[in-house]
Design a protein around this motif. Structure first.
Motif, short mmCIF file in Angstrom:
data_model
loop_
_atom_site.label_atom_id
_atom_site.label_comp_id
_atom_site.label_asym_id
_atom_site.label_seq_id
_atom_site.Cartn_x
_atom_site.Cartn_y
_atom_site.Cartn_z
N ASN A 190 -6.51 -8.47 -1.64
CA ASN A 190 -5.74 -8.15 -2.65
C ASN A 190 -4.22 -7.94 -2.26
OD1 ASN A 190 -7.60 -8.09 -4.50
ND2 ASN A 190 -7.89 -6.08 -4.38
N THR A 191 -3.08 -8.31 -3.05
CA THR A 191 -1.76 -8.16 -2.57
C THR A 191 -1.16 -7.41 -3.66
OG1 THR A 191 -1.01 -10.12 -3.72
CG2 THR A 191 -1.74 -10.37 -1.50
N MET B 280 -4.10 0.02 -6.27
CA MET B 280 -4.77 -1.35 -5.97
C MET B 280 -5.96 -1.17 -4.95
SD MET B 280 -4.57 -4.72 -6.65
CE MET B 280 -3.08 -5.34 -6.97
N GLN C 252 -12.29 -9.72 0.04
CA GLN C 252 -11.62 -10.21 -0.64
C GLN C 252 -9.96 -9.54 -0.28
OE1 GLN C 252 -12.23 -9.57 -4.86
NE2 GLN C 252 -10.16 -9.15 -5.43
#
Ligand code: CUA
Length: 344
Positions: free
Chosen positions: A197-198, A189, A195
């Protein structure tokens, strides 16, 4: 050096040796084919499906190639026509083969791959995440800041998780794009500036899993590793409890002098040690430095020898990183090391 092997054999020998080296390298690195987490296991299943399909297609094509080669030769020999004549003849079953092998076959295979991929993605997107634990991972140049916001502490390059529990990771970067990848636990990931992100990770067995940055991010991209330490629940709870404590004040004379060295030098511009006046946040939080396994984002074992080398000349060990060399006398260095060793 002169080699006494003839050239073709030399080439064979060196490619065999290269292959062996490659294989031995693979054995040491974490492999997606040795999954230790739920997500990684799903990804490995998908990998094997793709591999199986690719092998089937390869064998099918090779089979047809062999058929074309040998049948054509046999035909030419048997009726003794010229090669031009034979080439002009309409191939038997040509259109049917093109439709089946060139359109229907690929459509079925790509359909299976597409469905299997969506199936896997759906399974990876919706785990039963425990809401009580979120870990923030921040990509730095070139190390990983690891924050446990609910427990209000930060560490570096070492992510502890409880075993058999999907844990949410919140990934961000204040500089360039990095990519978080622990091959045995999950896919990659990206950490993208601007941004958030998870993702989540889960380990199905206690252990220490190697992870690395998987997106080129500058000079020391290759030396941007981290460890995921999966622990039984009680051990993990004890770790959390210990990490959230401020550093204990040193008791020995030398360590006390070392603390003064630390607080007087420019270490505090970048590093924090909870319980002292050091609150810098450009470099790793050192509150429990001595409890970590590695230094410099996984490139050195954390021991006093390596720590000493790192402090004196970090640019030699990891050129381009943001830490300047410390200008300390040997007495000051010894005291500083004695202090840092107390930060368990
Ligand atoms: Cu960070 Cu590559």
């Amino acid at each position: 050096m002169k080699s006494y092997l003839p050239a073709p054999r030399r080439a064979l020998f060196s490619s065999a040796a290269g292959g062996l080296l490659l294989l031995s390298g693979c054995a040491a690195a974490p492999s997606i084919l040795d999954p230790q987490g739920t997500a990684a296991a799903r990804i490995a299943d998908l990998w094997w499906l793709l591999f199986g399909l690719a092998m089937a297609v390869l064998l099918f094509v090779l089979g047809f190639l062999a058929l074309a080669l040998f049948r054509r030769r046999a035909e030419l020999r048997s009726d003794a026509r010229s090669e031009e004549e034979a080439a002009q003849r309409e191939p038997r079953g040509g259109t049917r083969v093109i439709v089946l092998a060139g359109i229907v076959g690929p459509a079925i295979i790509l359909g299976v791959v597409y469905t299997a991929t969506l199936w896997t993605m759906r399974a990876l997107a919706t785990p039963a995440i425990d809401e009580g634990l979120t870990i923030h991972v921040i990509g730095r140049l070139w190390w990983w800041e690891v924050q446990y916001p609910e427990q209000q502490f930060a560490t570096a390059n070492e992510i502890h998780i409880p075993v058999n529990r999907p844990v949410r990771l919140v990934l961000s970067s204040p500089n360039v794009i990095h990519s978080f990848w622990a091959p045995e636990l999950h896919g990659k990931m990206d950490l993208v500036p601007g941004q958030v992100n998870t993702m989540w990770i889960e380990a199905n067995a206690p252990g220490v899993y190697l992870g690395e940055c998987a997106e080129f991010c500058g000079t020391q991209h290759a030396k941007m590793q981290f460890l995921v330490v999966a622990q039984p629940p009680d051990e993990f709870a004890a770790w959390l409890d210990h990490q959230r404590q401020p550093a204990r004040a040193p008791t020995a004379d030398l360590a006390q002098q070392g603390q003064q060295v630390f607080l007087a030098a420019n270490c505090i511009n970048c590093h924090a040690i909870k319980g002292t006046d050091a609150t810098g946040n450009l470099g790793p939080d050192l509150t429990h430095l001595a409890s970590r396994r590695t230094l410099g984002a996984g490139i050195k074992e954390n021991n006093l020898g390596n720590l000493s080398g790192w402090i004196v000349n970090p640019q030699h060990i990891k050129p381009g990183n943001l830490m300047p060399p410390a200008e300390l006398s040997s007495v000051e260095l010894q005291a500083l090391l004695a202090y840092l060793a107390t930060l368990k």
